[in-house]
Scaffold this motif. Structure first.
Motif, PDB file in Angstrom:
ATOM      1  N   ALA A   1      -2.686  -1.332   2.945  1.00  0.00           N
ATOM      2  CA  ALA A   1      -3.634  -2.446   3.044  1.00  0.00           C
ATOM      3  C   ALA A   1      -4.258  -2.539   4.432  1.00  0.00           C
ATOM      4  CB  ALA A   1      -2.936  -3.763   2.690  1.00  0.00           C
ATOM      5  N   ALA A   2      -3.456  -2.269   5.458  1.00  0.00           N
ATOM      6  CA  ALA A   2      -3.921  -2.423   6.841  1.00  0.00           C
ATOM      7  C   ALA A   2      -5.056  -1.483   7.183  1.00  0.00           C
ATOM      8  CB  ALA A   2      -2.755  -2.206   7.810  1.00  0.00           C
ATOM      9  N   VAL A   3      -5.080  -0.307   6.545  1.00  0.00           N
ATOM     10  CA  VAL A   3      -6.124   0.668   6.853  1.00  0.00           C
ATOM     11  C   VAL A   3      -7.227   0.664   5.797  1.00  0.00           C
ATOM     12  CG1 VAL A   3      -4.668   2.163   8.252  1.00  0.00           C
ATOM     13  CG2 VAL A   3      -4.735   2.486   5.770  1.00  0.00           C
ATOM     14  N   GLY A   4      -7.294  -0.398   5.006  1.00  0.00           N
ATOM     15  CA  GLY A   4      -8.406  -0.561   4.072  1.00  0.00           C
ATOM     16  C   GLY A   4      -9.706  -0.761   4.834  1.00  0.00           C
ATOM     17  N   ASP A   5     -10.804  -0.241   4.309  1.00  0.00           N
ATOM     18  CA  ASP A   5     -12.087  -0.337   5.007  1.00  0.00           C
ATOM     19  C   ASP A   5     -12.507  -1.784   5.244  1.00  0.00           C
ATOM     20  OD1 ASP A   5     -12.778   2.371   5.424  1.00  0.00           O
ATOM     21  OD2 ASP A   5     -13.372   2.588   3.336  1.00  0.00           O
ATOM     22  N   ASP A   6     -12.242  -2.657   4.268  1.00  0.00           N
ATOM     23  CA  ASP A   6     -12.638  -4.046   4.446  1.00  0.00           C
ATOM     24  C   ASP A   6     -11.861  -4.711   5.581  1.00  0.00           C
ATOM     25  OD1 ASP A   6     -10.361  -3.703   2.876  1.00  0.00           O
ATOM     26  OD2 ASP A   6     -10.726  -5.485   1.637  1.00  0.00           O
ATOM     27  N   ARG A   7     -10.568  -4.404   5.675  1.00  0.00           N
ATOM     28  CA  ARG A   7      -9.757  -4.969   6.757  1.00  0.00           C
ATOM     29  C   ARG A   7     -10.252  -4.462   8.123  1.00  0.00           C
ATOM     30  NH1 ARG A   7      -4.390  -6.327   5.095  1.00  0.00           N
ATOM     31  NH2 ARG A   7      -4.555  -7.434   3.094  1.00  0.00           N
ATOM     32  N   LEU A   8     -10.547  -3.169   8.186  1.00  0.00           N
ATOM     33  CA  LEU A   8     -10.981  -2.586   9.453  1.00  0.00           C
ATOM     34  C   LEU A   8     -12.361  -3.110   9.853  1.00  0.00           C
ATOM     35  CD1 LEU A   8      -9.806   1.119   8.980  1.00  0.00           C
ATOM     36  CD2 LEU A   8      -8.685  -0.705  10.267  1.00  0.00           C
ATOM     37  N   GLN A   9     -13.236  -3.307   8.871  1.00  0.00           N
ATOM     38  CA  GLN A   9     -14.549  -3.869   9.173  1.00  0.00           C
ATOM     39  C   GLN A   9     -14.419  -5.301   9.702  1.00  0.00           C
ATOM     40  OE1 GLN A   9     -16.799  -3.453   5.540  1.00  0.00           O
ATOM     41  NE2 GLN A   9     -17.348  -1.317   5.959  1.00  0.00           N
TER      42      GLN A   9
ATOM     43  N   GLU B   1      -0.477   1.862  16.963  1.00  0.00           N
ATOM     44  CA  GLU B   1      -1.662   1.322  16.311  1.00  0.00           C
ATOM     45  C   GLU B   1      -1.305   0.692  14.971  1.00  0.00           C
ATOM     46  OE1 GLU B   1      -4.662   1.080  17.691  1.00  0.00           O
ATOM     47  OE2 GLU B   1      -3.676   1.904  19.474  1.00  0.00           O
ATOM     48  N   LEU B   2      -0.382   1.323  14.246  1.00  0.00           N
ATOM     49  CA  LEU B   2       0.059   0.753  12.976  1.00  0.00           C
ATOM     50  C   LEU B   2       0.693  -0.622  13.183  1.00  0.00           C
ATOM     51  CD1 LEU B   2       1.656   3.678  10.922  1.00  0.00           C
ATOM     52  CD2 LEU B   2      -0.327   2.305  10.301  1.00  0.00           C
ATOM     53  N   LYS B   3       1.470  -0.740  14.240  1.00  0.00           N
ATOM     54  CA  LYS B   3       2.099  -2.031  14.535  1.00  0.00           C
ATOM     55  C   LYS B   3       1.049  -3.091  14.831  1.00  0.00           C
ATOM     56  CE  LYS B   3       6.330   0.098  16.370  1.00  0.00           C
ATOM     57  NZ  LYS B   3       7.165   0.344  17.566  1.00  0.00           N
ATOM     58  N   LYS B   4       0.009  -2.704  15.573  1.00  0.00           N
ATOM     59  CA  LYS B   4      -1.069  -3.645  15.884  1.00  0.00           C
ATOM     60  C   LYS B   4      -1.815  -4.068  14.621  1.00  0.00           C
ATOM     61  CE  LYS B   4      -1.911  -1.744  20.521  1.00  0.00           C
ATOM     62  NZ  LYS B   4      -2.895  -1.018  21.375  1.00  0.00           N
ATOM     63  N   LEU B   5      -1.882  -3.162  13.654  1.00  0.00           N
ATOM     64  CA  LEU B   5      -2.574  -3.461  12.400  1.00  0.00           C
ATOM     65  C   LEU B   5      -1.701  -4.270  11.450  1.00  0.00           C
ATOM     66  CD1 LEU B   5      -4.271  -0.002  11.732  1.00  0.00           C
ATOM     67  CD2 LEU B   5      -5.429  -2.131  12.356  1.00  0.00           C
ATOM     68  N   GLY B   6      -0.467  -4.561  11.850  1.00  0.00           N
ATOM     69  CA  GLY B   6       0.432  -5.351  11.018  1.00  0.00           C
ATOM     70  C   GLY B   6       1.233  -4.531  10.043  1.00  0.00           C
TER      71      GLY B   6
ATOM     72  N   ARG C   1     -11.788  -6.593  11.209  1.00  0.00           N
ATOM     73  CA  ARG C   1     -11.163  -6.560  12.533  1.00  0.00           C
ATOM     74  C   ARG C   1     -12.161  -6.201  13.625  1.00  0.00           C
ATOM     75  NH1 ARG C   1      -5.624  -6.302  13.336  1.00  0.00           N
ATOM     76  NH2 ARG C   1      -5.973  -5.004  15.171  1.00  0.00           N
ATOM     77  N   SER C   2     -13.153  -5.410  13.280  1.00  0.00           N
ATOM     78  CA  SER C   2     -14.159  -5.017  14.267  1.00  0.00           C
ATOM     79  C   SER C   2     -15.292  -6.031  14.381  1.00  0.00           C
ATOM     80  CB  SER C   2     -14.742  -3.642  13.905  1.00  0.00           C
ATOM     81  OG  SER C   2     -15.405  -3.699  12.654  1.00  0.00           O
ATOM     82  N   GLY C   3     -15.183  -7.133  13.621  1.00  0.00           N
ATOM     83  CA  GLY C   3     -16.176  -8.202  13.724  1.00  0.00           C
ATOM     84  C   GLY C   3     -17.396  -8.007  12.851  1.00  0.00           C
TER      85      GLY C   3
END
Length: 300
Positions: free
Chosen positions: A245-253, A157-162, A255-257
């Motif tokens: 950075a990859a697991v920041g809430d803004d990035r995850l939001q 999953e980390l790899k997918k998140l960059g 990514r989920s559209g």
């Protein structure tokens, strides 16, 4: 990371392949029969009697975590393989051992004693003292049993998140250990009490402060892992920053559209997570990780 010659931890429980124990057993059968039993007075009496038996004497999984046998990964000797003999589990054992060395020394300096957490490796789903969790929730720390829970598939999953690389994974482990440190210091309990007395936006903000402090603690660990044991290689810190950075809430939001909604953050933005990890790494000072004081006013 230069990890292969590192000490292995004896605090790894390898529970991969075990059943999560999601069923309710005898109590579940009782609940399934409840609609029939409730139709009569005698049925009510049977239901209450059997429920009381299970509560006081039986397999009460609904109320307590059933103890699991610990399977240590090593005897603590350098070069010994982790339970299961695979490379990734071995890496996890070394990183956990290094966090033990770091926090034991820091606690000792402060006149305290550090009790390390257990780290549980599992597949798909696991029952902890915090309830039943699936691998979809990602790595987590349960304060009720002082254990970090980790499904090794999260590396993908980390790899997918960059955020590929061994240090990115080490950052995740160190972050969860940071939550254990917060639990030992009593910070987690204070935050939980404050959250219960707050509105949702304030409660989310308190969660962000707690998570960012764990990021800072992960940075403090990285400081000593690099300075005292020379574990880090060129590029490792960049991997850690990418993971933060990859697991920041803004990035995850995003990514989920969804639109970025700061009031809904529970872990912090990518910028915040990078900032606090960097602050811990640059200073190596736990006192620099007071996110509650820093974020009560203007955010960095």
């Amino acid at each position: 990371m230069r990890w292969r010659q590192g000490r292995r931890s004896s605090n790894v429980e390898d529970r991969r392949g075990e059943s999560s124990g999601g069923g309710l057993g005898g109590m579940g059968n009782l609940l399934a029969l409840a609609p029939l039993l409730l139709r009569s007075k005698k049925g009510w009496m049977i239901l209450l009697a059997v429920a009381a038996f299970y509560f006081f004497f039986g397999d009460n999984q609904l109320f307590h975590q059933t103890p699991q046998q610990s399977v240590p990964s090593t005897s603590g000797q350098p070069g010994a393989p982790a339970a299961g003999g695979d490379d990734v589990a071995d890496f996890v054992s070394v990183v956990l051992a290094d966090t033990e060395d770091t926090w034991s020394k820091l606690f000792q300096t402060a006149g305290k004693q550090y009790t390390p957490p257990k780290l549980v490796l599992y597949n798909d789903a696991i029952r902890s003292a915090c309830g039943l969790s699936s691998a979809a929730v990602g790595p987590f720390y349960c304060p009720n049993d002082d254990k970090v829970y980790l499904d090794l598939s999260f590396l993908n999953e980390l790899k997918k998140l960059g955020a590929p690389g061994d240090f990115a994974f080490a950052y995740v482990i160190a972050h969860e250990v940071g939550h254990h440190v917060q639990n030992l210091l009593g910070t987690s309990q204070k935050v939980q009490q404050a959250r219960m007395q707050s509105d949702k936006v304030t409660a989310n903000r308190l969660s962000v402060m707690l998570e960012l402090q764990a990021d800072c603690f992960a940075g403090v660990w990285a400081f000593y892992a690099h300075r005292d044991r020379n574990l880090l290689e060129p590029g490792d810190i960049k991997e850690g920053l990418q993971a933060a950075a990859a697991v920041g809430d803004d990035r995850l939001q995003q990514r989920s559209g969804h639109a970025v909604a700061p009031d809904a953050f529970t872990h912090g933005s990518a910028e915040q997570r990078v900032y606090w990890f960097s602050r811990g790494f640059k200073s190596g000072d736990v006192n620099q990780c007071n996110t509650f004081a820093a974020l009560s006013g203007q955010q960095p």
